[in-house]
Design an enzyme around this catalytic site. Structure first.
Site, PDB file in Angstrom:
ATOM      1  N   GLY A 719       0.907  -1.188  -0.081  1.00  0.00           N
ATOM      2  CA  GLY A 719      -0.130  -0.063   0.122  1.00  0.00           C
ATOM      3  C   GLY A 719       0.929   1.145  -0.001  1.00  0.00           C
ATOM      4  O   GLY A 719       2.248   1.231  -0.059  1.00  0.00           O
ATOM      5  N   GLY A 722       3.848   1.343   2.427  1.00  0.00           N
ATOM      6  CA  GLY A 722       4.614   0.352   2.360  1.00  0.00           C
ATOM      7  C   GLY A 722       4.329  -0.901   2.232  1.00  0.00           C
ATOM      8  O   GLY A 722       3.226  -1.340   1.951  1.00  0.00           O
ATOM      9  N   ASP A 838      -6.363   8.056   9.521  1.00  0.00           N
ATOM     10  CA  ASP A 838      -6.383   6.857   8.722  1.00  0.00           C
ATOM     11  C   ASP A 838      -7.102   5.654   9.194  1.00  0.00           C
ATOM     12  O   ASP A 838      -6.903   4.574   8.942  1.00  0.00           O
ATOM     13  CB  ASP A 838      -5.026   6.484   8.102  1.00  0.00           C
ATOM     14  CG  ASP A 838      -5.106   6.060   6.508  1.00  0.00           C
ATOM     15  OD1 ASP A 838      -6.287   6.236   6.206  1.00  0.00           O
ATOM     16  OD2 ASP A 838      -4.359   5.247   6.061  1.00  0.00           O
TER      17      ASP A 838
END
Length: 1014
Positions: A719, A722, A838
């Site tokens: 993603g 990483g 997030d």
């Protein structure tokens, strides 16, 4: 099924017993029965460390093979096993029912392992058992009944397991019980009033569960009780019962984080043996009782994060043993009483976010014991006490947002243990104390928005600790010394709005970890130093409002992670380098009001920049200004034909060499043996690099063990943050390894992201529902974060994958509550609070028991002011989860996370993704649910049909309440959303609230906010 399992257990035990009786005499029979029981226990245990290797009868005569010499086993004079202690052996598997055959057992400890499954009911057959410790394992299910048979039991420790159901009422019959620890589980229901019958109890811990109801006043009958821990995630109604004041032997009382209301009972002042009183993070109101001054043995008093009013009572002067005084986040006023400075043992004083005013006692710190002082966000005035670091022990001093005046005390310049100093937004004057930049542990030094003056020292020694320096908005002057390059670990350098002059030293190129540089609003001259292009971790560069000249460095394109560039209001000339168009990370740039010329680039990110980024440059063209003669404005476009031919020829040569190289590699790799040879060479190269391993707990592996797992076959996820690999360590433990570029190594402060944000966040917190960071490896090129492995992947993968239909309502509800508890910890129990930024279903990971863990802190931010928004340079997060005010204004606070979590709740309820084509154009799941749910029928239809709840079932009633919680979380206006603590409470209350459901219709929700109103 349960009956069948019970019969099977009985048969096994019966066969073992017959085997023992039929083969040996009286003494031999007893020995072999216990031997076989222990071997049966071993058979169900996974012992990767070989701790139980001595448990064997190989080569021995069974008639004399007593297990008394086996590791962890102890016998009495009759050679009967009386103690089995296999704690801390890193065992997994389950505990065999054969433990019930050890009939003489007095002590049983399997603590600090990874044993799972139910606790065998056969344990209740051990009538002589006095000590049972099963803490820090993964035992689950309902706690066994019949514990009332263990009338000799004195110690029961089941801390930190996964037990569910209500607290066992039967335990109230164990009148000899002295130690009861059931904390850190998932027990629900009430604390039974009958627990007040445990007259021998000295230690009671029920914290960290999901208990509700009132604290029973009958607990006041436990006259021998010395330690009571009943807070943390238990949500109690009402207040603290006055009967607690009868516990005259109580040494420690902890009812923190329990939603307690009412006032602090004055009768607590009669608990004269208390050394610790923890009532923080509740809803307590009223004044601090003056009776607490009677607690003359008190060492720790934490009443923070409540709604207390009034002043600090004068009677607390009697607390001469006090070491910790936490009163922050209340509504207290007045001054700090003078006696606070006289307390001889005071180490921690935190009073931030109140309405205190006046002078601080000038003798504060003369006791030589202070470790931490935080008085921020009050209205204190006067000078800072000179002796805060008299004993040389002070580690944290936070005084920002007050009205202090005068100089910074000189003694802070020799305060060798100091690692965090925040003095911003005061009225301080004078220079920085000599030596303060050279303190061996200083990691954060902030003094913005004061009236400080002077120069930076010409000789700054090499510092391996300072990560953030903020002197913004002062009156510092003179040149920036070249010795600034000695701040090797600096990440954030904020020197804007001062009077610095001269050129920017080339020594800045030594700051390889620097991420943010702000030198705006000074009188700097000269050209942009080429050394800046060596700062490969740089994400933000602000040189605006200076007198810099010369051309913009084309080499800035080497800064692969640069996101923000501000060169406005200088005297830069020449063209904007075309190399900058290749910077894919550049999201903000300002070249306005310089002397630039030529064509404004339109490629790459430049196509998205507003025209105002180029205003004030008369010779620039290409946006609103037409370029009539491109060759004049940009001579580089007029390349001679011969040069073009040479360029084409060289390009062809490079392409040809590349093709030959690729062909050679392909040819070599046809042979599997050669593949292995090349891979071994690569690994040798990889391992030869200088790696540093930082462990956040005890590790049984090294860097090389981690590096050998970085193979394509081990990739389990990729993603924007990483690549993630799984790997098995030498001890057999599985870990997850996230590979990141070396962006922010060593970062320490608020705007951290990527590797540093995740390392600093997870490395310093421990919570059951936060993924555990075991350690990290780093070198100049790569960073590796090592986590506990989550075998069931992410919630998003499970919910939206082939197995999503098998995820029951009960499982979804439990995952939602567990994830909410993890986020609640970040928002309410971390200081400063952490905003995840997030939150999404793919960042909620599931362990082997499908327990939820919040993960991926690469975008996390710390906020020092709860409820206040902070501006970001760009939008970060995942589409479909981003709160509307964040997308519009680039401002975040904790309510941004709550919106994202509301979307996760909708995912769990509907089984749908945040963005799906069938919602319609520009419609996400939040808008779709609102549109669909304007009627009872529509509300029911949004529920995932795969769960089969039925329109009138109790589970559907719960689902409708769950939907109401989600809708509160995704309210368009941030102040209409609940706090994360309230979300946990709302979810906890759903099972009991379903009986009162009147309508399943979705309530009216406000329309999207007007941009002006935000």
């Amino acid at each position: 099924m349960a009956a069948a399992c019970g019969n099977e257990r009985s048969i096994i035990l019966f066969v073992l017993l017959l085997w023992g009786v039929g083969l040996y005499g009286t003494r031999a029979r007893a020995l072999s029965r216990e031997t076989m029981a222990l071997l049966s226990i071993k058979a169900l245990i996974i012992d990767e460390g070989g701790h139980l290797d001595s448990w064997t009868t190989a080569g021995a005569d069974l008639s004399s093979a007593a297990p008394c010499s086996w590791k962890g086993v102890a016998c009495n004079d009759s050679q009967a096993v009386v103690s089995l202690d296999i704690s801390g052996f890193n065992l997994s598997g389950s505990l065999s029912p054969s433990v019930g055959l050890l009939s003489s057992l007095v002590n049983l400890s399997v603590a600090c392992n990874n044993l799972s499954g139910p606790l065998p009911i056969e344990v209740t057959q051990l009538e002589d058992l006095r000590y049972l410790n099963i803490s820090n394992n993964l035992f689950n299910g309902v706690f066994p009944r019949n514990f009332s048979m263990l009338r000799q039991l004195q110690v029961l420790d089941a801390f930190n397991n996964n037990f569910t159901g209500e607290l066992p009422l039967e335990l109230s019959l164990l009148t000899g019980l002295e130690h009861l620890h059931l904390g850190g589980n998932f027990f629900s229901g009430i604390i039974h009033p009958q627990y007040g019958n445990l007259q021998s109890l000295r230690y009671l811990a029920l914290s960290g569960n999901g208990l509700t109801g009132r604290i029973p006043p009958q607990l006041g009958n436990l006259q021998n009780l010395q330690y009571m821990y009943i807070g943390y995630y238990n949500v109690f109604e009402g207040g603290i019962p006055a009967e607690i004041g009868r516990l005259s032997n109580l040494v420690r009382l902890d009812i923190a984080n329990s939603c307690l209301g009412g006032t602090i009972p004055p009768v607590l002042g009669s608990l004269t043996n208390l050394d610790s009183l923890f009532l923080q993070t509740n809803n307590l109101v009223g004044p601090i009782p003056s009776e607490l001054g009677n607690l003359t043995h008190l060492k720790s008093l934490d009443l923070s994060n409540n709604r207390l009013t009034g002043t600090i009572p004068a009677e607390l002067a009697a607390l001469q043993k006090l070491e910790l005084l936490n009163l922050f986040l209340n509504d207290l006023h007045g001054g700090i009483p003078s006696y606070i400075g006289d307390l001889p043992n005071l180490q921690v004083l935190t009073l931030w976010e109140n309405r205190f005013e006046g002078l601080i006692p000038q003798h504060l710190g003369r006791n030589g014991q202070l470790l931490e002082v935080d008085l921020s966000s009050n209205s204190f005035t006067g000078p800072i006490p000179p002796d805060l670091c008299k004993g040389g022990k002070l580690k944290r001093l936070i005084l920002l947002r007050n009205r202090f005046y005068g100089p910074i005390p000189a003694g802070l310049g020799s305060c060798t243990k100091l690692y965090r100093l925040r003095l911003g937004e005061n009225q301080l004057i004078g220079p920085l104390p000599p030596g303060i930049l050279a303190l061996p542990y200083i990691s954060l030094l902030e003094a913005p928005s004061n009236n400080l003056s002077g120069t930076l020292p010409a000789h700054i020694p090499i510092s391996s600790s300072l990560g953030s320096l903020d002197l913004t908005g002062n009156n510092f002057e003179g040149p920036l010394p070249s010795s600034i390059g000695n701040l090797r670990q600096i990440v954030d350098l904020y020197l804007s709005d001062n009077r610095f002059s001269g050129s920017i030293p080339e020594a800045v190129g030594k700051l390889r970890n620097i991420a943010k540089v702000s030198l705006s609003g000074n009188m700097l001259t000269g050209s942009m130093p080429l050394a800046l292009s060596k700062c490969e971790s740089l994400t933000s560069l602000d040189l605006s409002r200076n007198r810099l000249h010369g051309e913009i460095l084309p080499q800035l394109s080497n800064l692969n992670v640069l996101a923000s560039l501000n060169l406005s209001r200088n005297n830069f000339s020449g063209s904007i380098p075309s190399t900058l168009t290749h910077m894919v990370t550049l999201t903000s740039a300002d070249f306005s009001f310089n002397n630039l010329s030529g064509i404004i680039p339109s490629e790459g990110q430049f196509a998205n920049f507003n025209h105002t980024s180029f205003d004030g440059n008369p010779l620039l063209c290409g946006r609103q200004v037409s370029c009539k003669d491109v060759n004049i404005l940009n001579p580089s476009e007029d390349v001679p034909r011969q040069s073009k031919s040479l360029i084409y020829g060289m390009s062809g040569l490079v392409v040809g060499l590349f093709i030959l190289t690729v062909g050679a590699i392909v040819y070599v790799l046809r042979n599997e043996r050669d593949k292995q040879f090349l891979w071994s060479l690569f690994k040798v190269n990889l391992l030869d690099k200088r790696w540093k391993l930082t462990a956040f707990e005890r590790l049984d592996f090294n860097v090389n063990n981690v590096l050998y797992c970085l193979e394509d076959d081990n990739v389990i996820g990729k993603g924007g943050s990483g690549t993630v690999y799984k790997g098995m360590m030498p001890n057999g433990k599985m870990v997850a390894i996230k590979k990141l570029p070396a962006i922010r190594k060593g970062a320490l402060e608020d705007e951290d992201y990527g590797f540093s944000a995740e390392m600093q966040t997870l490395g310093n917190i421990r919570h059951r529902h936060i993924v555990r960071l075991l350690g990290c490896c780093s070198n100049y090129d790569t960073n590796l974060l090592i986590y506990e492995y989550m075998p069931n992947g992410s919630l998003g993968e499970l919910l939206h994958g082939p197995r999503g239909g098998s995820l029951t309502w009960a499982a979804r509800f439990r995952i939602a509550r567990e994830a909410a508890m993890g986020l609640c910890y970040l928002h309410h129990d971390c200081t400063p609070m952490i905003v995840h930024r997030d939150v999404k279903s793919n960042n909620i990971l599931l362990d082997s028991n499908y327990e939820a863990h919040v993960a991926d802190f690469g975008l996390a931010r710390t906020l020092h002011d709860a409820g206040k928004s902070e501006s970001m340079s760009s939008v970060a997060g995942s589409y479909g989860y981003i709160a509307p005010e964040y997308a519009y204004t680039l401002k975040i606070n904790e309510k941004s996370d709550i919106y994202s979590f509301g979307v996760v709740l909708l995912e769990l309820l509907t089984g749908r993704r945040p963005i799906e084509p069938e919602y319609g154009e520009c419609i996400d799941i939040a808008r779709w649910v609102r549109k669909q749910g304007q009627s009872k029928k529509g509300a029911i239809e949004v529920v995932d049909a795969r769960m089969g709840l039925g329109e009138t079932s109790k589970m559907m009633q719960e689902a409708m309440l769950f939907l109401n919680v989600a809708l509160q979380c995704i309210a368009d206006m941030p102040d209409q959303r609940p706090t994360m603590r309230e979300v946990v409470q709302l979810l906890t209350d759903i099972p009991k609230a379903r009986e009162h459901v009147v309508s399943a219709t979705i309530p009216h929700v406000s329309s999207p906010p007007d941009l002006i109103s935000i």
